[in-house]
Design a protein around this motif. Sequence first.
Motif, PDB file in Angstrom:
ATOM      1  N   THR A  28       0.831  -1.200   0.000  1.00 30.90           N
ATOM      2  CA  THR A  28       0.000   0.000   0.000  1.00 30.90           C
ATOM      3  C   THR A  28       0.865   1.249   0.000  1.00 30.90           C
ATOM      4  O   THR A  28       0.402   2.314  -0.389  1.00 30.90           O
ATOM      5  N   GLN A  29       2.120   1.115   0.437  1.00 29.88           N
ATOM      6  CA  GLN A  29       3.061   2.237   0.375  1.00 29.88           C
ATOM      7  C   GLN A  29       4.470   1.690   0.188  1.00 29.88           C
ATOM      8  O   GLN A  29       4.921   0.837   0.952  1.00 29.88           O
ATOM      9  N   VAL A 103       6.899   0.035   2.902  1.00 27.86           N
ATOM     10  CA  VAL A 103       6.628   0.843   4.092  1.00 27.86           C
ATOM     11  C   VAL A 103       5.376   0.344   4.789  1.00 27.86           C
ATOM     12  O   VAL A 103       5.374   0.106   5.998  1.00 27.86           O
ATOM     13  N   ASN A 104       4.310   0.170   4.035  1.00 28.42           N
ATOM     14  CA  ASN A 104       3.049  -0.322   4.582  1.00 28.42           C
ATOM     15  C   ASN A 104       2.442  -1.320   3.612  1.00 28.42           C
ATOM     16  O   ASN A 104       2.509  -1.137   2.395  1.00 28.42           O
ATOM     17  N   PRO A 117       1.048  -8.158   8.836  1.00 29.87           N
ATOM     18  CA  PRO A 117       1.016  -6.746   8.449  1.00 29.87           C
ATOM     19  C   PRO A 117       2.399  -6.102   8.508  1.00 29.87           C
ATOM     20  O   PRO A 117       3.241  -6.470   9.332  1.00 29.87           O
ATOM     21  N   VAL A 118       2.603  -5.151   7.614  1.00 31.53           N
ATOM     22  CA  VAL A 118       3.823  -4.340   7.597  1.00 31.53           C
ATOM     23  C   VAL A 118       3.396  -2.905   7.858  1.00 31.53           C
ATOM     24  O   VAL A 118       2.575  -2.348   7.117  1.00 31.53           O
ATOM     25  N   THR A 119       3.927  -2.316   8.924  1.00 28.39           N
ATOM     26  CA  THR A 119       3.600  -0.948   9.296  1.00 28.39           C
ATOM     27  C   THR A 119       4.890  -0.181   9.527  1.00 28.39           C
ATOM     28  O   THR A 119       5.741  -0.612  10.306  1.00 28.39           O
ATOM     29  N   ASP A 120       5.030   0.929   8.837  1.00 25.72           N
ATOM     30  CA  ASP A 120       6.235   1.756   8.931  1.00 25.72           C
ATOM     31  C   ASP A 120       7.498   0.938   8.679  1.00 25.72           C
ATOM     32  O   ASP A 120       8.526   1.128   9.336  1.00 25.72           O
TER      33      ASP A 120
END
Length: 133
Positions: A28-29, A103-104, A117-120
């Motif tokens: 998503t990012q 990144v996300n 999930p991948v966050t930051d």
Amino acid sequence: MRLLTHNVMRNNTSAASHSEAPLRITATQVRVDEPNNNSSDDNERREIEFTKHTLPILNWNSLLQGASAMGLDSLPPSVTPELANDEGFLRALYHVLMNVHLVNGMLTCSETGREFPVTDGIVNMMLEEEECE
């Protein structure tokens, strides 16, 4: 999360049969850091040597899938001996491995459907107790 990191990640839940199947990326990012144009000959040599020594242990199909999911479709379908010794290719591959970041988004096990999930840029691979048995 760098593509180099993604290349070695696997689902370690008890439901997975510990296959070598890569985790599917849903981005998503994405962030792509520009290569340092002021790099010295010494830095360029280090990048080339790092990539030369990393290339034999890469899961190339996993790298292709991950790069494609992050919008990069410029990698060749396989690495020939000529490419493995081409400094231009090795520097470009270094850029893909080290400067392209998820990144996300989400990493999904193709075998079990388990999502991570991948966050930051940080992957949450914490397992529930029942997933460990």
